[in-house]
Design a protein around this motif. Sequence first.
Motif, PDB file in Angstrom:
ATOM      1  N   ILE A   7       0.841  -1.206   0.000  1.00  6.87           N
ATOM      2  CA  ILE A   7       0.000   0.000   0.000  1.00  6.87           C
ATOM      3  C   ILE A   7       0.871   1.249   0.000  1.00  6.87           C
ATOM      4  O   ILE A   7       0.616   2.211  -0.730  1.00  6.87           O
ATOM      5  CB  ILE A   7      -0.944  -0.013   1.210  1.00  6.87           C
ATOM      6  CG1 ILE A   7      -1.896  -1.208   1.126  1.00  6.87           C
ATOM      7  CG2 ILE A   7      -1.730   1.288   1.300  1.00  6.87           C
ATOM      8  CD1 ILE A   7      -2.740  -1.406   2.365  1.00  6.87           C
ATOM      9  N   SER A   8       1.926   1.241   0.808  1.00  9.68           N
ATOM     10  CA  SER A   8       2.801   2.403   0.890  1.00  9.68           C
ATOM     11  C   SER A   8       3.514   2.665  -0.423  1.00  9.68           C
ATOM     12  O   SER A   8       3.771   3.831  -0.771  1.00  9.68           O
ATOM     13  CB  SER A   8       3.828   2.193   2.010  1.00  9.68           C
ATOM     14  OG  SER A   8       3.200   2.112   3.268  1.00  9.68           O
ATOM     15  N   ALA A   9       3.864   1.616  -1.162  1.00  5.68           N
ATOM     16  CA  ALA A   9       4.534   1.802  -2.449  1.00  5.68           C
ATOM     17  C   ALA A   9       3.640   2.560  -3.418  1.00  5.68           C
ATOM     18  O   ALA A   9       4.114   3.436  -4.163  1.00  5.68           O
ATOM     19  CB  ALA A   9       4.921   0.447  -3.028  1.00  5.68           C
ATOM     20  N   ALA A  10       2.341   2.239  -3.410  1.00  7.30           N
ATOM     21  CA  ALA A  10       1.413   2.985  -4.267  1.00  7.30           C
ATOM     22  C   ALA A  10       1.228   4.408  -3.767  1.00  7.30           C
ATOM     23  O   ALA A  10       1.173   5.365  -4.552  1.00  7.30           O
ATOM     24  CB  ALA A  10       0.069   2.264  -4.327  1.00  7.30           C
ATOM     25  N   TYR A  11       1.148   4.577  -2.445  1.00  7.98           N
ATOM     26  CA  TYR A  11       1.006   5.914  -1.869  1.00  7.98           C
ATOM     27  C   TYR A  11       2.213   6.794  -2.184  1.00  7.98           C
ATOM     28  O   TYR A  11       2.083   8.022  -2.284  1.00  7.98           O
ATOM     29  CB  TYR A  11       0.846   5.823  -0.352  1.00  7.98           C
ATOM     30  CG  TYR A  11      -0.526   5.421   0.120  1.00  7.98           C
ATOM     31  CD1 TYR A  11      -1.559   5.157  -0.775  1.00  7.98           C
ATOM     32  CD2 TYR A  11      -0.800   5.304   1.485  1.00  7.98           C
ATOM     33  CE1 TYR A  11      -2.811   4.783  -0.322  1.00  7.98           C
ATOM     34  CE2 TYR A  11      -2.060   4.935   1.946  1.00  7.98           C
ATOM     35  CZ  TYR A  11      -3.056   4.670   1.028  1.00  7.98           C
ATOM     36  OH  TYR A  11      -4.297   4.310   1.475  1.00  7.98           O
ATOM     37  N   ALA A  12       3.391   6.200  -2.297  1.00 10.01           N
ATOM     38  CA  ALA A  12       4.608   6.985  -2.498  1.00 10.01           C
ATOM     39  C   ALA A  12       4.559   7.746  -3.817  1.00 10.01           C
ATOM     40  O   ALA A  12       4.866   8.945  -3.875  1.00 10.01           O
ATOM     41  CB  ALA A  12       5.827   6.068  -2.448  1.00 10.01           C
TER      42      ALA A  12
END
Length: 260
Positions: free
Chosen positions: A187-192
């Motif tokens: 999820i964080s990779a997409a948010y980044a």
Amino acid sequence: MRNVPASSRVTSRLVAPLTILALLAIWQLVCSAGLVPPFMLPSPIRVVQALVGDWPLLIGHAATSLAEAGLGLAAGVALGFIAALAMDRFDLLYRAFYPIVVLTQTIPTVAIAPLLVLWFGYGMLPKVVLIVVATFFPITVGMLEGLRSVDPDEIDLMRAMGATRLQILRHVKLPAAMPQFFSGLKISAAYAIVGAVIAEWLGGFSGLGVYMTRVRKAYSFDKMFAVIFLISGLSLVLMWAVDAVRRIAMPWERRSDSER
């Protein structure tokens, strides 16, 4: 997977690509039939032409956004990992800071971005800080839930065998927390990427968000859709990279899948 027919495996893998192709075909038919004005919705062919035509420029902007996303994601993962370990170890820290961690997600990133630009200028720093804010929560919550999901009987057994806190963390808690950690990391990779683009909307000299602002002001919506597709592609690549790291870090999952 060995008991599943080969035709079923092939069909399951082709469902998503065929669905995307069907949606693109419908989109092209709608545009070709003139149901929607071209200035409102460019056809997929025009979007591909814009993507190819501006490819060298897009690559330069994408490199800036990826650098910001990489730095912010690395810092967010490190801070989230440390915060989760600290809150798991000290219950007072958990009671004091967990509500604040949750509270940070109730504030829209679009509202934070102008303040960061005002405080830190138009360089890379405000973008990285915004990405850290966006990626910190999934990592912290996922890791903390994983650490606290360990069976107490396993911990009692390790203590009865004379294990130290560090050994319990290494051999029991961390392996149990890995699935939730990698779920949060995906999820964080997409948010980044999204966080970098949002920060670049408000000011900067390079990046996909800067490019989007320029083409929007020029009403070049074919280029706008092209950069949207590129952002989606970069997010998917990062998520696939996380899956690859997960398979390497959790070899027991590969054995379980092969047995099934």
